[in-house]
Each structure stands twice: as C-alpha cells, then as structure tokens.
Design an enzyme around this catalytic site. Structure first.
Site, PDB file in Angstrom:
ATOM      1  N   LYS A  42       0.799  -1.242   0.000  1.00 13.26           N
ATOM      2  CA  LYS A  42       0.000   0.000   0.000  1.00 13.26           C
ATOM      3  C   LYS A  42       0.825   1.283   0.000  1.00 13.26           C
ATOM      4  O   LYS A  42       0.361   2.337   0.432  1.00 13.26           O
ATOM      5  CB  LYS A  42      -1.008   0.042   1.164  1.00 13.26           C
ATOM      6  CG  LYS A  42      -1.845  -1.193   1.352  1.00 13.26           C
ATOM      7  CD  LYS A  42      -2.226  -1.907   0.096  1.00 13.26           C
ATOM      8  CE  LYS A  42      -3.282  -1.231  -0.729  1.00 13.26           C
ATOM      9  NZ  LYS A  42      -3.438  -1.989  -2.021  1.00 13.26           N
ATOM     10  N   TRP A  47       1.529   2.266  -8.713  1.00 15.60           N
ATOM     11  CA  TRP A  47       1.829   3.567  -9.332  1.00 15.60           C
ATOM     12  C   TRP A  47       3.241   3.559  -9.937  1.00 15.60           C
ATOM     13  O   TRP A  47       3.433   3.860 -11.115  1.00 15.60           O
ATOM     14  CB  TRP A  47       1.694   4.653  -8.265  1.00 15.60           C
ATOM     15  CG  TRP A  47       1.715   6.057  -8.757  1.00 15.60           C
ATOM     16  CD1 TRP A  47       1.764   6.485 -10.053  1.00 15.60           C
ATOM     17  CD2 TRP A  47       1.682   7.245  -7.948  1.00 15.60           C
ATOM     18  NE1 TRP A  47       1.757   7.850 -10.091  1.00 15.60           N
ATOM     19  CE2 TRP A  47       1.710   8.333  -8.815  1.00 15.60           C
ATOM     20  CE3 TRP A  47       1.627   7.469  -6.566  1.00 15.60           C
ATOM     21  CZ2 TRP A  47       1.688   9.655  -8.348  1.00 15.60           C
ATOM     22  CZ3 TRP A  47       1.601   8.773  -6.099  1.00 15.60           C
ATOM     23  CH2 TRP A  47       1.633   9.856  -6.987  1.00 15.60           C
ATOM     24  N   LYS A 100       7.942  -7.239  -9.080  1.00 13.86           N
ATOM     25  CA  LYS A 100       7.384  -6.609  -7.876  1.00 13.86           C
ATOM     26  C   LYS A 100       7.588  -7.519  -6.668  1.00 13.86           C
ATOM     27  O   LYS A 100       7.396  -8.728  -6.775  1.00 13.86           O
ATOM     28  CB  LYS A 100       5.884  -6.373  -8.100  1.00 13.86           C
ATOM     29  CG  LYS A 100       5.059  -6.230  -6.813  1.00 13.86           C
ATOM     30  CD  LYS A 100       3.589  -6.014  -7.094  1.00 13.86           C
ATOM     31  CE  LYS A 100       2.765  -6.191  -5.828  1.00 13.86           C
ATOM     32  NZ  LYS A 100       1.345  -5.840  -6.014  1.00 13.86           N
ATOM     33  N   HIS A 102       7.052  -7.522  -2.059  1.00 16.01           N
ATOM     34  CA  HIS A 102       6.845  -6.852  -0.771  1.00 16.01           C
ATOM     35  C   HIS A 102       7.791  -7.427   0.283  1.00 16.01           C
ATOM     36  O   HIS A 102       7.625  -7.157   1.478  1.00 16.01           O
ATOM     37  CB  HIS A 102       5.407  -7.040  -0.283  1.00 16.01           C
ATOM     38  CG  HIS A 102       4.363  -6.323  -1.075  1.00 16.01           C
ATOM     39  ND1 HIS A 102       4.508  -5.023  -1.500  1.00 16.01           N
ATOM     40  CD2 HIS A 102       3.126  -6.715  -1.501  1.00 16.01           C
ATOM     41  CE1 HIS A 102       3.413  -4.651  -2.157  1.00 16.01           C
ATOM     42  NE2 HIS A 102       2.569  -5.661  -2.187  1.00 16.01           N
ATOM     43  N   SER A 132      -4.774   2.476   4.393  1.00 19.24           N
ATOM     44  CA  SER A 132      -4.920   1.864   3.069  1.00 19.24           C
ATOM     45  C   SER A 132      -4.902   0.330   3.184  1.00 19.24           C
ATOM     46  O   SER A 132      -5.664  -0.375   2.506  1.00 19.24           O
ATOM     47  CB  SER A 132      -3.781   2.357   2.168  1.00 19.24           C
ATOM     48  OG  SER A 132      -3.893   1.829   0.873  1.00 19.24           O
ATOM     49  N   PHE A 136      -7.602  -2.541   2.174  1.00 20.18           N
ATOM     50  CA  PHE A 136      -7.175  -3.607   1.259  1.00 20.18           C
ATOM     51  C   PHE A 136      -7.473  -4.991   1.855  1.00 20.18           C
ATOM     52  O   PHE A 136      -7.939  -5.892   1.157  1.00 20.18           O
ATOM     53  CB  PHE A 136      -5.686  -3.441   0.961  1.00 20.18           C
ATOM     54  CG  PHE A 136      -5.170  -4.363  -0.122  1.00 20.18           C
ATOM     55  CD1 PHE A 136      -5.807  -4.440  -1.368  1.00 20.18           C
ATOM     56  CD2 PHE A 136      -4.044  -5.145   0.080  1.00 20.18           C
ATOM     57  CE1 PHE A 136      -5.326  -5.284  -2.374  1.00 20.18           C
ATOM     58  CE2 PHE A 136      -3.555  -5.985  -0.925  1.00 20.18           C
ATOM     59  CZ  PHE A 136      -4.196  -6.051  -2.145  1.00 20.18           C
ATOM     60  N   MET A 226      -5.298   6.182 -13.859  1.00 16.96           N
ATOM     61  CA  MET A 226      -5.088   4.780 -13.464  1.00 16.96           C
ATOM     62  C   MET A 226      -6.365   4.173 -12.881  1.00 16.96           C
ATOM     63  O   MET A 226      -6.663   3.007 -13.105  1.00 16.96           O
ATOM     64  CB  MET A 226      -3.922   4.667 -12.477  1.00 16.96           C
ATOM     65  CG  MET A 226      -2.578   4.900 -13.158  1.00 16.96           C
ATOM     66  SD  MET A 226      -1.159   4.709 -12.069  1.00 16.96           S
ATOM     67  CE  MET A 226      -1.287   2.998 -11.552  1.00 16.96           C
TER      68      MET A 226
HETATM   69  P1  A3P Z   1      -5.109   4.498  -0.902  1.00 15.95           P
HETATM   70  O1  A3P Z   1      -5.702   3.231  -0.419  1.00 15.95           O
HETATM   71  O2  A3P Z   1      -4.640   5.384   0.215  1.00 15.95           O
HETATM   72  O3  A3P Z   1      -5.974   5.235  -1.859  1.00 15.95           O
HETATM   73  P2  A3P Z   1      -0.106  -0.379  -3.734  1.00 15.95           P
HETATM   74  O4  A3P Z   1      -0.089  -0.244  -5.198  1.00 15.95           O
HETATM   75  O5  A3P Z   1       1.256  -0.415  -3.118  1.00 15.95           O
HETATM   76  O6  A3P Z   1      -0.994  -1.475  -3.281  1.00 15.95           O
HETATM   77  O7  A3P Z   1      -0.681   0.983  -3.133  1.00 15.95           O
HETATM   78  C1  A3P Z   1      -2.035   1.332  -3.291  1.00 15.95           C
HETATM   79  C2  A3P Z   1      -2.219   2.748  -2.829  1.00 15.95           C
HETATM   80  O8  A3P Z   1      -1.641   3.634  -3.798  1.00 15.95           O
HETATM   81  C3  A3P Z   1      -3.690   3.133  -2.732  1.00 15.95           C
HETATM   82  O9  A3P Z   1      -3.765   4.132  -1.709  1.00 15.95           O
HETATM   83  C4  A3P Z   1      -3.922   3.711  -4.125  1.00 15.95           C
HETATM   84  O10 A3P Z   1      -5.054   4.537  -4.219  1.00 15.95           O
HETATM   85  C5  A3P Z   1      -2.649   4.492  -4.309  1.00 15.95           C
HETATM   86  N1  A3P Z   1      -2.354   4.805  -5.727  1.00 15.95           N
HETATM   87  C6  A3P Z   1      -2.316   3.961  -6.769  1.00 15.95           C
HETATM   88  N2  A3P Z   1      -2.065   4.626  -7.911  1.00 15.95           N
HETATM   89  C7  A3P Z   1      -1.925   5.927  -7.572  1.00 15.95           C
HETATM   90  C8  A3P Z   1      -1.682   7.131  -8.325  1.00 15.95           C
HETATM   91  N3  A3P Z   1      -1.520   7.116  -9.633  1.00 15.95           N
HETATM   92  N4  A3P Z   1      -1.616   8.299  -7.642  1.00 15.95           N
HETATM   93  C9  A3P Z   1      -1.778   8.337  -6.292  1.00 15.95           C
HETATM   94  N5  A3P Z   1      -2.026   7.237  -5.545  1.00 15.95           N
HETATM   95  C10 A3P Z   1      -2.106   6.048  -6.178  1.00 15.95           C
HETATM   96  C1  EST Z   2      -1.284  -8.639  -1.851  1.00 15.94           C
HETATM   97  C2  EST Z   2      -0.541  -7.471  -2.001  1.00 15.94           C
HETATM   98  C3  EST Z   2      -0.468  -6.886  -3.246  1.00 15.94           C
HETATM   99  O1  EST Z   2       0.257  -5.763  -3.412  1.00 15.94           O
HETATM  100  C4  EST Z   2      -1.103  -7.444  -4.336  1.00 15.94           C
HETATM  101  C5  EST Z   2      -1.787  -8.630  -4.186  1.00 15.94           C
HETATM  102  C6  EST Z   2      -2.313  -9.321  -5.388  1.00 15.94           C
HETATM  103  C7  EST Z   2      -2.413 -10.799  -5.146  1.00 15.94           C
HETATM  104  C8  EST Z   2      -3.312 -11.025  -3.979  1.00 15.94           C
HETATM  105  C9  EST Z   2      -2.656 -10.501  -2.715  1.00 15.94           C
HETATM  106  C10 EST Z   2      -1.924  -9.205  -2.913  1.00 15.94           C
HETATM  107  C11 EST Z   2      -3.704 -10.502  -1.612  1.00 15.94           C
HETATM  108  C12 EST Z   2      -4.246 -11.914  -1.347  1.00 15.94           C
HETATM  109  C13 EST Z   2      -4.713 -12.562  -2.639  1.00 15.94           C
HETATM  110  C14 EST Z   2      -3.635 -12.470  -3.696  1.00 15.94           C
HETATM  111  C15 EST Z   2      -4.120 -13.392  -4.779  1.00 15.94           C
HETATM  112  C16 EST Z   2      -4.713 -14.586  -4.001  1.00 15.94           C
HETATM  113  C17 EST Z   2      -4.844 -14.096  -2.560  1.00 15.94           C
HETATM  114  O2  EST Z   2      -6.038 -14.532  -2.046  1.00 15.94           O
HETATM  115  C18 EST Z   2      -6.038 -11.947  -3.074  1.00 15.94           C
END
Ligand code: A3P
Ligand code: EST
Length: 285
Positions: A42, A47, A100, A102, A132, A136, A226
């Site tokens: 998050k 992005w 990618k 984490h 966030s 999620f 996006m």
């Molecule tokens: P929020 O839940 O605060 O809106 P990730 O891609 O690491 O999962 O992060 C998701 C977070 O980045 C979300 O935050 C999402 O809305 C935000 N995000 C994704 N694309 C973005 C963009 N182009 N500009 C600003 N925030 C963005």
């Molecule tokens: C977790 C973090 C992230 O940045 C992206 C995704 C995409 C894949 C996702 C996972 C996640 C959350 C948990 C799931 C997974 C696919 C199967 C699992 O259930 C939704």
C-alpha cells in the site's frame, strides 16, 4: 472465498497461500538485468510499476495496455489457488524483467543481492499505509479478516500483518540503499511533484526521454487515469471485491486523519517514536 490465516516464513507473517510456494521463492534466480520494485504493501507499488512500464514503452500507453499491470510486472512471491505463481511466470518471462515484491531485505531471495540488481523502493508514511492496508484487507480475500479498524491498527503496530512490521521494512531498505543500486522514493514526493519523481526513475533506468514522452507518462499515471484504466485498477483480478473498497481508493496524503481517533493517534505516535528512534529516515504525514 475463505480467509486463510497468515503463516510465518523466516519469522515474517505472510499470506497463507504464498507460504506454500516459498521454496521456489527462496530458490529464485535473479539476473543482473532484473529491475526490482520493492515496497511495503500500500505504498505506491502499482503507481511506480506503471511509471516504469511507461518508461520502458517510451510513453506508449497503448503498448502498456496490452496487459494488466499485475501481469506486466509480476509479483515474485504471489501464489494462490487457480493462480499461476509469481515464480512460475517470471521463470518463463523474456528479459529484462521488472519484478514486484513486498519482501523485506532479510527475506528477499539472496540472488537479488548477489546479482546487485537495480532496486526501486517506495516508502509511504505509516499512518496512511495502515489506513490503506485496512481497506485492502477488507476487499482482498486471502487476507485474514481485519476485524475492526481499532483491531487492525493494533495488529499493524504489532507487525502481525502480511509482510510484517512497516518500520523494519522501510528502515531495512533505507540502510541498504548506499551499498546497493537502490533508488529510494517517497509516495508523498510522488504526490507533490510527480514529474520530478518520474524523471528520477527514468534517469535511474538510464532512459533519456523527451519532454513530450515525460508529459505522456505524467498524464497516464495520474490517480484518475489509473483508476479509470481497467489494466491498472485491478478490476480484472480475482479475489477482490471493489464494491467493499476499490483498489484505487483515494490516492491522497493524510487520509489517516479521517480514521484515527485522538487516543489511537496518541498511542500510534508513542509506538512510532520508539520504532523510528534509531534512524534518520523521516516521513511527511
Ligand atoms: P489508498 O488506499 O490510500 O488510496 P499499492 O499499489 O502499493 O498497493 O498501493 C495502493 C495505494 O496507492 C492506494 O492508496 C492507491 O489509491 C494508491 N495509488 C495507486 N495509484 C496511484 C496514483 N496514480 N496516484 C496516487 N495514488 C495512487
Ligand atoms: C497482496 C498485495 C499486493 O500488493 C497485491 C496482491 C495481489 C495478489 C493477492 C494478494 C496481494 C492478496 C491476497 C490474494 C492475492 C491473490 C490470491 C490471494 O487470495 C487476493
């Protein structure tokens, strides 16, 4: 779909089904020409992935739309029922790859360090990440039930969420950035001056781009662009219910202020001071 419990891998809590493919993640062979995008969840992963993808296509949005962002930038440790695993996809992919992850520094497969891969790390302030992440967890089944916001915030502070403690993650890559080929970015800077951060990424990737191409990249990576692009907004991804909370939720700085109570904020500030006392890494909240 059910919500499997987190599992521990090398002491780090991870999404249950991800643990099942762990051997292949650990054995993964990175190459020197791989570009790794690493973040705590998050923090702006999608992005910066889109920015990188558009840099590679010289700003060609049609080319970039040929696949969803989660296909164009495969997620190394991803694995789940009826999903090809990240390692399976990456092992078949053409080079150079953009990957990618984490995973924190101490859990990242050794081959990334051995190969001295380029790493783009994006960090985001802890309070907005917690908010966030809570939304999620609610919308992406495969995470455990987050419980109430208060319960989730406590789990977040304890590091009892997928990928562990936020503070160890951001500090780990911060400390490694000078010995490795790392570009360390902040989500808050991307919001404040996206063009400046896009230029940093393109310079880091050694791509010379014209002002026209840079402007195109800026346009196609705005939050609204996006959010409206089915290739970027995860609407084609299974196991997510966007009616609970959309993946592209708000994309702003300071949404924590609408979630934290005064006492939650006091408790969090105390936790934060302890966690971040031993670092010069700082965030704008
Ligand atoms: P929020 O839940 O605060 O809106 P990730 O891609 O690491 O999962 O992060 C998701 C977070 O980045 C979300 O935050 C999402 O809305 C935000 N995000 C994704 N694309 C973005 C963009 N182009 N500009 C600003 N925030 C963005
Ligand atoms: C977790 C973090 C992230 O940045 C992206 C995704 C995409 C894949 C996702 C996972 C996640 C959350 C948990 C799931 C997974 C696919 C199967 C699992 O259930 C939704």
């Amino acid at each position: 779909m059910n919500r499997p419990a987190l599992q521990l891998v090398r002491g780090m809590p991870i999404i249950g089904p991800f643990a099942e493919n762990w051997e292949n993640v650990e054995r993964f062979q990175a190459r020197a020409d791989d570009l790794l995008i690493s973040t705590y969840p998050k923090s702006g992963t999608t992005w910066v992935s889109k920015i990188v993808d558009l840099i590679l296509t010289n700003g060609d949005a049609e080319e970039s739309r040929k696949g969803a962002i989660f296909e164009r930038v495969p997620f190394l440790e991803c694995s789940g029922p009826s999903l090809p695993s990240g390692t399976e996809i990456l092992n078949k992919q053409d080079f150079p790859r953009v990957i990618k992850t984490h995973l924190p520094v101490d859990v990242l497969p050794q081959s990334f360090w051995d190969q001295n891969c380029k790493i783009i790390y994006v960090a985001r302030n802890a309070k907005d990440v917690a908010v966030s992440y809570y939304h999620f967890y609610r919308m992406a089944f495969g995470h455990p039930d987050p419980g109430t916001w208060d319960e989730f915030l406590n789990s977040f502070m304890e590091g009892n969420v997928a990928f562990g403690r936020w503070s160890s993650h951001v500090k780990g890559y911060w400390e490694k950035r000078r010995q490795t080929d790392t570009l360390y970015l902040f989500y808050e800077d991307m919001l404040q001056d996206p063009m400046c951060e896009i230029q940093k990424v393109s310079r880091f990737m050694r791509k010379e781009l014209s002002d026209k191409v840079l402007e195109k990249i800026l346009t196609h990576t705005s939050f609204q662009a996006m959010k409206n692009n089915p290739m970027d907004n995860y609407s084609t991804f299974p196991f997510m219910d966007h009616s609970i909370s959309p993946f592209m939720r708000k994309g702003i700085l300071g949404d924590w202020k609408t979630h934290f109570s005064v006492s939650q904020n006091e408790k969090f500030d105390e936790y934060y001071q302890q966690e971040m006392a031993n670092t010069d890494l700082s965030f704008r909240m």
